[in-house]
Write a protein that holds these residues in place. Structure first.
Motif, PDB file in Angstrom:
ATOM      1  N   VAL B 177      39.077  40.770  45.580  1.00 30.81           N
ATOM      2  CA  VAL B 177      39.150  41.742  44.585  1.00 30.81           C
ATOM      3  C   VAL B 177      40.234  40.819  43.485  1.00 30.81           C
ATOM      4  O   VAL B 177      40.220  41.195  42.385  1.00 30.81           O
ATOM      5  CB  VAL B 177      39.851  43.100  45.300  1.00 30.81           C
ATOM      6  N   GLY B 178      41.010  40.448  43.814  1.00 30.13           N
ATOM      7  CA  GLY B 178      42.126  39.654  43.346  1.00 30.13           C
ATOM      8  C   GLY B 178      41.306  38.781  42.431  1.00 30.13           C
ATOM      9  O   GLY B 178      41.684  38.738  41.273  1.00 30.13           O
ATOM     10  N   SER B 179      40.622  37.945  42.813  1.00 33.60           N
ATOM     11  CA  SER B 179      39.950  36.724  42.030  1.00 33.60           C
ATOM     12  C   SER B 179      39.062  37.413  41.096  1.00 33.60           C
ATOM     13  O   SER B 179      38.873  36.745  40.117  1.00 33.60           O
ATOM     14  CB  SER B 179      39.434  35.495  42.803  1.00 33.60           C
ATOM     15  N   LEU B 180      38.500  38.565  41.168  1.00 35.01           N
ATOM     16  CA  LEU B 180      37.783  39.063  40.224  1.00 35.01           C
ATOM     17  C   LEU B 180      38.162  39.199  38.911  1.00 35.01           C
ATOM     18  O   LEU B 180      38.047  38.818  37.680  1.00 35.01           O
ATOM     19  CB  LEU B 180      36.800  40.277  40.533  1.00 35.01           C
ATOM     20  N   LEU B 181      39.425  39.798  38.839  1.00 36.83           N
ATOM     21  CA  LEU B 181      40.305  39.974  37.801  1.00 36.83           C
ATOM     22  C   LEU B 181      40.756  38.699  37.039  1.00 36.83           C
ATOM     23  O   LEU B 181      40.686  38.481  35.986  1.00 36.83           O
ATOM     24  CB  LEU B 181      41.562  40.921  37.912  1.00 36.83           C
ATOM     25  N   MET B 182      40.855  37.574  38.294  1.00 34.90           N
ATOM     26  CA  MET B 182      41.216  36.422  37.373  1.00 34.90           C
ATOM     27  C   MET B 182      40.046  35.635  36.746  1.00 34.90           C
ATOM     28  O   MET B 182      40.271  35.377  35.606  1.00 34.90           O
ATOM     29  CB  MET B 182      41.676  35.482  38.416  1.00 34.90           C
ATOM     30  N   LEU B 183      38.834  35.989  37.264  1.00 28.53           N
ATOM     31  CA  LEU B 183      37.559  35.515  36.524  1.00 28.53           C
ATOM     32  C   LEU B 183      37.557  36.110  35.130  1.00 28.53           C
ATOM     33  O   LEU B 183      37.459  35.464  34.176  1.00 28.53           O
ATOM     34  CB  LEU B 183      36.258  35.996  37.352  1.00 28.53           C
ATOM     35  N   VAL B 184      37.691  37.450  35.072  1.00 26.01           N
ATOM     36  CA  VAL B 184      37.547  38.187  33.728  1.00 26.01           C
ATOM     37  C   VAL B 184      38.690  37.398  32.905  1.00 26.01           C
ATOM     38  O   VAL B 184      38.298  37.262  31.780  1.00 26.01           O
ATOM     39  CB  VAL B 184      38.106  39.684  33.952  1.00 26.01           C
ATOM     40  N   ALA B 185      39.897  37.080  33.513  1.00 26.89           N
ATOM     41  CA  ALA B 185      41.088  36.654  32.287  1.00 26.89           C
ATOM     42  C   ALA B 185      40.659  35.059  32.088  1.00 26.89           C
ATOM     43  O   ALA B 185      40.733  34.765  30.952  1.00 26.89           O
ATOM     44  CB  ALA B 185      42.439  36.534  33.179  1.00 26.89           C
ATOM     45  N   ILE B 186      39.935  34.414  32.703  1.00 28.27           N
ATOM     46  CA  ILE B 186      39.465  33.075  32.647  1.00 28.27           C
ATOM     47  C   ILE B 186      38.231  33.276  31.353  1.00 28.27           C
ATOM     48  O   ILE B 186      38.306  32.403  30.515  1.00 28.27           O
ATOM     49  CB  ILE B 186      38.796  32.406  33.790  1.00 28.27           C
TER      50      ILE B 186
END
Lengths: 677, 556
Positions: B177-186
């Motif tokens: 879950v945490g990394s999904l938002l990071m992907l969006v930000a990337i």
């Protein structure tokens, strides 16, 4: 000898570390091998002492004005923080080194006899050597972080040695308590270091103390905070109110450990810290006042508990707390040399008393072991009349007792009166009322000292023997144990002669000791305390010549001496007449004596107010907050997702009509959205 | 290091360290089953041996990326295989390559089922971790970041304890879950970069120069931060950790605590500070993070103190330790950040060792409950010595690595946030409060349970596993200079960059142009010629230009 070069300075510290490694290896791999530890354990400390003596002699002729700093490697170099692994040799650190290695060596030798039959013999010497290593790091370190290494290191060794017989839960508990309480003090020392670095930009002693008078406003909030946080560290290590509670429990360790760590050296580290940081304290009247008050109250409070204890080591433990209070007052009123002076003489006579008690306990333990008596070998009610069996120990301990009670011309007379007098001599300006009060309190505490120590001697050595059948098996300690006692007894007599106050040396009778010793220690330490003395002189004033109620130093010293003599005499007569029985037959204390015997219930209060709430709070946090709220919330999010998924899966009915309806509805929705825009 | 030059070490070392475990995974999975552990150990040792020269070949005076390489991968999207090492990652890579063979050697007796798959997973995990540390392309970074989850998921879920499935899923979901938002930000950064320059790039140094408004920074910061704080973990995102640790097999716990958690704090330094300096220096955001770190230090210590399960206790202490990292990083002082890196390394060694020790106890007694032990010091003196030493190093005894880390982080934090450092320093008291009772109840007191009477002391294999970690703890405690030296220049430049760029590009400030990106900086951090950044200056000029245009558009 103009230029003084330190001789093998690093080796002083390194030798005990090598001893630790050798003894540690023996302990782990050939625990039965005692020969190595017997020689290596005391040997490394003895060698370190010899090197310290060589350096001391060198310094004696050289008239050092500034400390000699030897940097070995760069320890924590981070930007403007530059901390070296460095040692500092000056008048204060060499004195402390001599005490630590000298008294330490004698205690190591004593231990050879005391620990002879113990299966953990090598481990014991490993820890004891490690302690000396850390203690030397503490007193020789050239900056606060290196001092802190020693500071926590001696705490570690104290922890390991208090809990040396770790199978006994009580002893292991006592070690743990000492460590945790000490860490409260360490916290203070840490914060003080951070503040010093934030304001001065260095943590080296030389740099900090040189910059302090210009950097800090006299009496300002910053320097007061720094001094008080430093003092918190001292309170933890030197067992002052409110953190003294670990020291009496620390008596669970082997008795030589109590002598070395919990009387002669480690517990004085707080006093050393204040003397070392004298400049910072001198700059803050509030801090000085706090230090003096805490010291005085501790001196009195601990002495009251010592009055009624029946465990011989407990009496000495509370006596130590009380005497540490005296030293703290000394450095607190600004008489740094006096504080260090008492630190030194106390190291002599308290190590003597503890090891004497150790010899007694050793003998009692063997006697009860012989007769299979399940009696407490440390309870003075089970002793009595031991002077017949242990005449040497008896004499040596009387010397220690007279010294601590302040009987002329023994060491304690000069050092204790110096502190008491200095409280009066500094009582001026903002300090006047408080320091006069401190002076009075110390006078009372000194009287109590004379009483409880005489009581200890009477109960242990005089009167009828109360050891039951075990009494026939009590023997004098072997030479390896009594020779160190003899040396300390000599030091307890002559140790005070190095610093005889000028007014006393000018007095008839009291001044009958050769005058060339006058105030030597004072002059010796002057370079270290000069800045702080200067601050006091310029801000407050010169020391007073005339004390409260008009008397001068010699007058009050004479008064104190006479009071001590009277108390010793009266106590001897009074207690000598009393009928006494072994512990099992003695009724428990009642009334106020019980309150004192139960140590004013301080441990119980701490337990109820601090320990239990913390433990119960921890449980509650775990059960109700971490499991109950945080984790449940996290899992709740998971369940929510699952619920939504379940809802979504309900839509997958497989019914074509429903799908068609959904498609149409969706299309309409999109259309509406687009049109709506 | 002339020898290293002769063999061209700098050109192949990183790739070798990164990909050998993956190749090794294939070897182990398809090799002989009875040799699986030896094979895996051999591969991990080889990787370690090859990584050691990094220590010498790394140039401490250079704060930028070294050992860089860039190979086109998915050119249509501007995705490259870009790798490189700087002062922040070099020691973490070495920690990983050191821990791996020890964790593998430490599992020899613990793992008895499906050994091939297990050791394959361990090696795959190593590639994932090292990949995340060396990746200089955000897409590549994300691939490795996610790649780590898979083997860890299986390690917990297959070889774990009773509630392993629950723990594994919890671990996976939290992190994913945490990394999904990071992907969006990337992706946001990627598209913004394309919008401004017309180029496609996921390169770390390219996206570093994307001008962002304060609001954008806060959003993107939060998206990245979420991924990292879960990984670290920081209160209140930590509850996956105790479960994961309790259920994971020893080697899983060791790698998880020693290395995996560090990716979160690595992310702080690699992304949060340089990418979003305005957000990362915003008083409110810093305060929130520091307070969460403080809660970790105190709260986790309290909760740890009352755990009946030794492994869970140590797991909670991880939260407390990582709280110091948060304090150090967001203090934004040299001492603080340097200290944070030392805490990361020290925690890797000490907590890794504690989990190994608890695993060794578990192999002997098949329990982790503290109350089941007692008096072990008289039964296993060598074991006791190492355990007590490690426990003390973990609570920051001077002379060990733990002290250097805590001291520097707190000292660094005190310079900017004295009150927070003051409260944080109470952690030294609470550390004694959680650690010593455990030590006492397991190792001291009477041996009151007959099962504990005849336990064998540490074997030679076990000593081999533990001694290197003990050495590291002592070395970093007594002579941390070589470690501090290697990180210093990078951290100095990182903090300078943050300071320089903390004023965000504000779209509405028509009057004052945004601070120009200093070409010098970019040159400093630029890659060697092998990378296509010959026109760095132009890109920056373009970017700045584009930024102004963007402003103009927003202004309309």
């Amino acid at each position: 000898m103009e230029n003084f070069e330190p001789t093998l300075l690093g080796l002083i510290v390194l030798l005990p570390l090598v001893g630790f490694l050798i003894n540690g290896a023996v302990a782990l791999f050939t625990p039965g091998n005692k020969g190595v530890s017997t020689w290596v354990g005391p040997g490394v400390v003895g060698l370190a002492f010899l090197i310290a003596v060589v350096n001391f002699i060198g310094m004696f002729g050289a008239e050092l004005t500034a400390p000699i700093v030897r940097s070995y490697w760069s320890w924590m170099p981070v930007g403007d923080l530059q901390v070296d692994a460095a040692l500092q040799l000056d008048q204060l650190s060499i004195l402390m080194t001599l005490i630590v290695t000298g008294v330490g060596f004698l205690i190591h030798v004593f231990s050879v006899g005391y620990m002879k039959g113990d299966p953990g013999y090598a481990r014991y010497f490993a820890f004891l050597n490690l302690f000396v290593f850390f203690m030397l790091t503490l007193v020789l370190g050239a900056n606060f972080p290196v001092l802190f290494v020693g500071w926590e290191g001696v705490g570690l060794c104290s922890y390991l040695l208090i809990g040396f017989w770790f199978r006994d839960r009580e002893k292991a508990d006592a070690g743990k308590k000492a460590f945790i309480v000490n860490r409260i003090g360490d916290f203070g020392l840490l914060i003080a270091m951070f503040m010093i670095f934030a304001h001065v930009g260095t943590l080296d002693f030389v740099g900090v103390f040189a910059a302090a008078p210009e950097t800090f406003v006299y009496g300002g909030a910053v320097v007061t905070a720094i001094a008080l946080f430093l003092f918190l560290g001292a309170v933890g290590k030197s067992a002052q109110i409110p953190l003294y509670v670990w020291l009496p429990d620390a008596m669970a360790g082997p008795t030589p450990v109590s002598a070395l760590i919990h009387a002669a050296t480690m517990v004085t580290a707080g006093v050393y810290l204040i003397a070392r940081s004298s400049v910072l304290f001198a700059l803050s009247p509030t801090a000085m006042m706090t230090v003096a008050i805490v010291g005085a109250v501790t001196a009195l409070f601990a002495a009251t508990i010592g009055l009624v204890q029946t465990d011989i080591k407990k009496v000495l433990a509370y006596s130590t707390v009380s005497q540490l209070g005296f030293m703290v007052v000394g450095v607190g009123v600004g008489a740094y040399a006096a504080g260090i002076f008492h630190l030194m003489t106390h190291a002599f006579f308290k190590a003597l008393l503890f090891m004497g008690a150790g010899a007694v306990i050793h003998a009692m333990h063997h006697a009860f072991h012989e007769t299979h008596q399940d009696w407490d070998a440390q309870d003075m009610r089970n002793m009595g009349g031991l002077k017949r069996f242990m005449p040497k120990t008896w004499i040596f301990m009387w010397i220690g007792t007279l010294a601590i009670a302040g009987v002329w011309p023994l060491a304690g007379f000069f050092s204790k009166d110096e502190i008491i007098w200095m409280a009066a001599a500094h009582a001026q300006g903002p300090f006047e009322v408080v320091f006069t009060l401190v002076w009075v309190i110390l006078f009372i505490a000194a009287m109590l000292t004379a009483f409880y120590m005489t009581r200890l001697m009477i109960l242990t050595f005089h009167g009828e023997n109360r050891s039951g059948p075990g009494g026939r098996h009590i023997h004098e300690a072997p030479a390896v144990m009594w020779v160190p006692l003899a040396i300390l007894a000599v030091l307890s007599i002559v140790g005070g002669w190095i610093n005889i106050p000028r007014p006393i040396s000018a007095t008839p009778i009291l001044g009958w000791i050769p005058p060339w010793h006058t105030e030597w220690l004072h002059y010796w330490l002057a370079p270290v305390t000069a800045t702080a003395d200067n601050v006091f002189r310029t801000r407050v004033g010169e020391l007073l010549e005339v004390g409260p109620f008009g008397g001068g130093e010699a007058f009050w010293a004479a008064v104190a001496f006479m009071i001590a003599m009277v108390i010793i005499a009266l106590t001897t007569v009074w207690l000598g007449k009393q009928e006494r029985k072994p512990a099992v037959e003695t009724p428990p204390y009642r009334g106020f004596a019980k309150v004192l015997y139960d140590k004013w219930y301080v441990d119980e209060i701490y337990d109820a107010v601090i320990v239990r709430p913390v433990v119960n709070g921890s449980r509650a946090l775990w059960r109700y907050v971490d499991d109950g709220i945080v984790d449940r919330a996290a899992n709740g999010v998971g369940s929510l997702a699952r619920g939504l998924g379940w809802l979504g899966s309900r839509l997958q009915t497989g019914n074509l009509n429903v799908y068609a309806l959904a498609i149409v509805a969706g299309a309409l929705l999109i259309l509406l959205t687009v049109v709506g825009l | 290091m002339a020898f290293l030059d002769t063999i061209g070490y700098a050109s192949w070392a990183v790739h070798f360290i990164l990909w050998t475990p993956l190749v090794g995974m294939a070897v182990v999975m398809f090799g002989p089953a009875e040799r699986a552990k030896e094979l895996a150990l051999g591969i991990a040792l080889l990787v370690f041996a090859v990584s050691v020269p990094l220590w010498f070949a790394f140039n401490p005076a250079d704060g930028g990326f070294q050992f860089t390489a860039a190979v086109p991968w998915i050119t249509d999207w501007g995705i490259y295989y870009r790798v490189g090492i700087d002062g922040i990652s070099v020691l973490l890579i070495l920690l990983t390559t050191l821990i791996m063979p020890l964790a593998i050697l430490g599992s020899f007796r613990y793992i008895v089922e499906r050994e091939r798959t297990f050791y394959g997973m361990m090696l795959l995990l190593q590639t994932g971790i090292i990949g995340a540390f060396v990746a200089l392309d955000l897409f590549l970074f994300f691939v490795f970041w996610e790649l780590m989850l898979v083997p860890m998921y299986f390690i917990i879920g297959v070889w774990g304890g009773e509630r392993r499935i629950y723990a594994a899923i919890k671990f996976f979901l939290f992190t994913a879950v945490g990394s999904l938002l990071m992907l969006v930000a990337i992706l946001y950064l990627f598209f913004k970069y394309r919008m401004l320059t017309g180029d496609l790039s996921f390169a770390y140094l390219d996206l570093l120069n994307v001008p962002l408004t304060f609001t954008e920074q806060v959003w993107l910061f939060s998206a990245f931060a979420l991924a990292f704080v879960i990984k670290v973990p920081i209160f209140p995102f930590h509850t996956w950790l105790p479960d994961a640790h309790v259920e994971a097999p020893t080697p899983g716990s060791v790698v998880l605590a020693a290395v995996l958690l560090k990716l979160g704090s690595y992310g702080f330094l690699r992304f949060l500070l340089p990418y979003f300096p305005a957000a990362a220096t915003d008083a409110t955001i810093v305060l929130v993070l520091m307070v969460l770190g403080l809660i970790g230090i105190t709260y986790a210590a309290w909760v740890a103190a009352v755990q009946p399960d030794a492994k869970k206790l140590v797991a909670y202490t991880s939260v407390a330790h990582m709280g110091f990292v948060v304090l150090g990083v967001f203090a934004l002082t040299l001492q603080g950040v340097q200290g944070a890196i030392i805490v990361m390394l020290s925690h890797g060694a000490s907590t890794g060792a504690l989990f190994l020790l608890l695993g060794m106890l578990y192999e002997r007694r098949h329990t982790r409950t503290i109350a089941d032990f007692g008096g072990l010091a008289s039964v296993m003196p060598v074991f006791a010595t190492i355990f007590v030493f490690t426990a003390l190093a973990s609570i920051g005894l001077p002379g060990t690595s733990g002290f250097i880390g805590e001291f520097l982080t707190l000292l660094g934090a005190f310079q900017t946030h004295p009150w927070i450092a003051l409260i944080g320093a109470t952690g030294v008291i609470f550390a004694a409060y959680y650690m010593l009772p455990m030590v006492q109840r397991m190792w001291y007191n009477e041996v009151d349970k007959p099962e504990n009477r005849n336990l064998p002391d540490l074997s030679r294999r076990e000593l081999t596993v533990l001694v290197p970690l003990v050495v590291v703890m002592l070395w970093m405690g007594v002579y941390p200079k070589p470690f501090l030296e290697r990180t210093e220049q990078t951290v100095v430049e990182l903090l300078e960059g943050v300071e320089r760029n903390r004023a965000p590009v504000r779209p509405r400030l028509g009057a004052s142009p945004p601070p120009p990106m200093e070409v010098v900086t970019v040159d400093d951090r630029a890659m060697p010629a092998a990378v296509e950044t010959s026109n760095t200056g132009d890109v920056v000029a373009e970017l700045t230009e584009a930024g102004r245009e963007g402003e103009a558009r927003h202004g309309d």
